[in-house]
Design a protein around this motif. Structure first.
Motif, PDB file in Angstrom:
ATOM      1  N   ASN A 111      43.612  38.611  37.352  1.00 45.90           N
ATOM      2  CA  ASN A 111      43.213  39.813  36.628  1.00 45.90           C
ATOM      3  C   ASN A 111      43.165  40.996  37.593  1.00 45.90           C
ATOM      4  O   ASN A 111      42.278  41.069  38.442  1.00 45.90           O
ATOM      5  N   TYR A 148      53.471  45.223  31.925  1.00 45.70           N
ATOM      6  CA  TYR A 148      52.424  44.606  31.113  1.00 45.70           C
ATOM      7  C   TYR A 148      52.505  45.164  29.697  1.00 45.70           C
ATOM      8  O   TYR A 148      52.957  46.296  29.489  1.00 45.70           O
ATOM      9  N   THR A 167      41.350  35.653  33.776  1.00 51.00           N
ATOM     10  CA  THR A 167      41.649  35.287  32.392  1.00 51.00           C
ATOM     11  C   THR A 167      42.522  34.046  32.277  1.00 51.00           C
ATOM     12  O   THR A 167      42.781  33.570  31.184  1.00 51.00           O
ATOM     13  N   THR A 171      46.889  39.345  34.144  1.00 51.19           N
ATOM     14  CA  THR A 171      46.332  40.378  33.271  1.00 51.19           C
ATOM     15  C   THR A 171      46.109  41.666  34.057  1.00 51.19           C
ATOM     16  O   THR A 171      45.789  41.633  35.242  1.00 51.19           O
ATOM     17  N   THR A 173      43.669  45.006  33.727  1.00 50.52           N
ATOM     18  CA  THR A 173      42.525  45.554  33.016  1.00 50.52           C
ATOM     19  C   THR A 173      42.282  46.978  33.498  1.00 50.52           C
ATOM     20  O   THR A 173      42.035  47.199  34.684  1.00 50.52           O
ATOM     21  N   GLN A 193      43.212  45.953  28.087  1.00 53.31           N
ATOM     22  CA  GLN A 193      43.701  44.755  28.758  1.00 53.31           C
ATOM     23  C   GLN A 193      45.143  44.489  28.317  1.00 53.31           C
ATOM     24  O   GLN A 193      45.469  44.583  27.132  1.00 53.31           O
ATOM     25  N   ILE A 195      48.819  42.034  29.175  1.00 56.85           N
ATOM     26  CA  ILE A 195      49.353  40.778  29.684  1.00 56.85           C
ATOM     27  C   ILE A 195      50.699  41.042  30.344  1.00 56.85           C
ATOM     28  O   ILE A 195      51.542  41.767  29.804  1.00 56.85           O
TER      29      ILE A 195
END
Length: 199
Positions: A111, A148, A167, A171, A173, A193, A195
């Motif tokens: 993350n 992302y 996570t 990820t 954030t 957030q 991915i």
């Protein structure tokens, strides 16, 4: 009597000069300050939304030597393109956005948490939606760009650090204060957030 009148005229003239010496630079300085703010906002679509105090704080950092950024964060939909520095000090957050120490570094699995000011670089986060793309161009030796896709947007209290947890997926954030136009210390945090594609 004649010399008194001359002295009075001289004192009045000196007073006028002193007043002008104060008023002219003050008025000129304020006018130039407003002009600089307007020019800064015109430089980029994202800057036009910035708070005036945040713009001045950013401009003060331009004369300071900064470390090499860890990368560049790009959020095309929000018009954000900003260097990512290590840490969350005032200097870092006035000059760019900050990588939250202890979270994964750009390019690493885990993350990656990045924070920025809601009245500065991260104001445009308010326009994001699930499915929007975010890029992190790394400045490490491998270089490259990670893409992302926004997966979740939510609001938490400042003490909720669960958004920094690993996570189990790669990820990104993004964290900023909320509400975006709140006057004073904002009571909540806005969390975006995303991915990593292909992870």
């Amino acid at each position: 009597m004649y010399w008194q009148r001359k002295a009075g005229v001289a004192l009045m003239a000196a007073g006028g000069l002193l007043l002008a010496a104060f008023v002219v630079p003050t008025v000129y300085g304020r006018a130039m300050s407003h002009l600089a703010v307007a020019e800064f906002r015109a430089e980029s679509g994202s800057h036009r939304l910035w708070d005036s105090a945040r713009i001045r704080a950013y401009q003060r950092t331009l004369a300071m030597v900064m470390p090499t950024p860890e990368g560049v964060l790009r959020v095309p939909k929000a018009g954000i393109e900003v260097p990512v520095y290590e840490g969350t000090s005032d200097l870092v957050l006035n000059r760019g956005v900050g990588h939250v120490t202890g979270t994964a570094l750009p390019g690493e699995a885990g993350n990656v948490a990045i924070t920025g000011h809601r009245d500065g670089f991260f104001r445009g986060l308010k326009d994001l939606a699930v499915g929007d793309k975010i890029e992190v161009q790394r400045s490490d030796t491998a270089g490259g760009t990670d893409t992302y896709v926004v997966d979740r947007i939510h609001i938490v209290l400042p003490g909720d650090t669960s958004v920094l947890n690993n996570t189990g997926r790669s990820t990104l954030t993004l964290i900023t204060c909320y509400p975006f136009y709140y006057v004073g210390a904002a009571p909540q945090r806005y969390i975006v957030q995303a991915i990593k594609q292909g992870a």
